[in-house]
Design an enzyme around this catalytic site. Sequence first.
Site, PDB file in Angstrom:
ATOM      1  N   HIS A  51      25.065 -29.939  -8.595  1.00  0.00           N
ATOM      2  CA  HIS A  51      25.539 -28.936  -9.668  1.00  0.00           C
ATOM      3  C   HIS A  51      24.478 -28.264 -10.384  1.00  0.00           C
ATOM      4  CE1 HIS A  51      29.568 -31.321 -10.432  1.00  0.00           C
ATOM      5  NE2 HIS A  51      29.317 -31.407  -9.192  1.00  0.00           N
ATOM      6  N   GLU A  53      23.430 -27.563 -13.247  1.00  0.00           N
ATOM      7  CA  GLU A  53      22.663 -28.239 -14.420  1.00  0.00           C
ATOM      8  C   GLU A  53      21.656 -29.300 -13.773  1.00  0.00           C
ATOM      9  OE1 GLU A  53      26.629 -27.054 -16.086  1.00  0.00           O
ATOM     10  OE2 GLU A  53      26.003 -27.843 -14.290  1.00  0.00           O
ATOM     11  N   CYS A  81      30.268 -30.338 -16.697  1.00  0.00           N
ATOM     12  CA  CYS A  81      31.045 -31.432 -16.512  1.00  0.00           C
ATOM     13  C   CYS A  81      30.697 -32.715 -16.831  1.00  0.00           C
ATOM     14  CB  CYS A  81      31.423 -31.298 -14.725  1.00  0.00           C
ATOM     15  SG  CYS A  81      29.964 -32.156 -14.138  1.00  0.00           S
ATOM     16  N   CYS A  84      27.327 -33.551 -15.392  1.00  0.00           N
ATOM     17  CA  CYS A  84      26.274 -32.947 -15.843  1.00  0.00           C
ATOM     18  C   CYS A  84      25.891 -33.130 -17.228  1.00  0.00           C
ATOM     19  CB  CYS A  84      26.357 -31.372 -15.767  1.00  0.00           C
ATOM     20  SG  CYS A  84      26.368 -30.970 -13.942  1.00  0.00           S
TER      21      CYS A  84
END
Length: 154
Positions: A51, A53, A81, A84
């Site tokens: 992801h 991040e 999320c 993250c």
Amino acid sequence: MSEFMQEAGEIALHNVRSGRGGPFGAVIVKEGKVIARGMNLVTTTPDPTAHAEVTAIREAAKILGTFDLSGCEIYTSCEPCPMCLGAIYWARLDKIYYACTQADAAEIDFDDEFIYQEFARPIEDRRLPMIQEAREEGLKAFKAWQESQNKIQY
């Protein structure tokens, strides 16, 4: 809008247009300067943890040579999320700035609400079975860590 948030948004948009991954971008800032950038690379790496991040955190840690990113802030194109958010806490970032919300992401089929719901359930009621096994064996490594003179706390 800050220049850092603008850059996170530009990374997200470029990521979609280039076909590299999902509509998510992030930058990590230290002392007013961007030190790392990340974008969603889940489908092209293929890595389900890639992801925006997380890729930015990995890059920042590599550049700074430390797992402790205290003194840094993250600007991300969407509210993080659960994975993250956990990574941000583990990295010890000082602050999170985000543009879109969880609800915005859900509207385009990036819905992580089920994960939050799962976390709230007792282990035995979760959809993904969790079975404890060999605790005594696992505790050997914990005991060795506890007694180690070479450990680095994190």
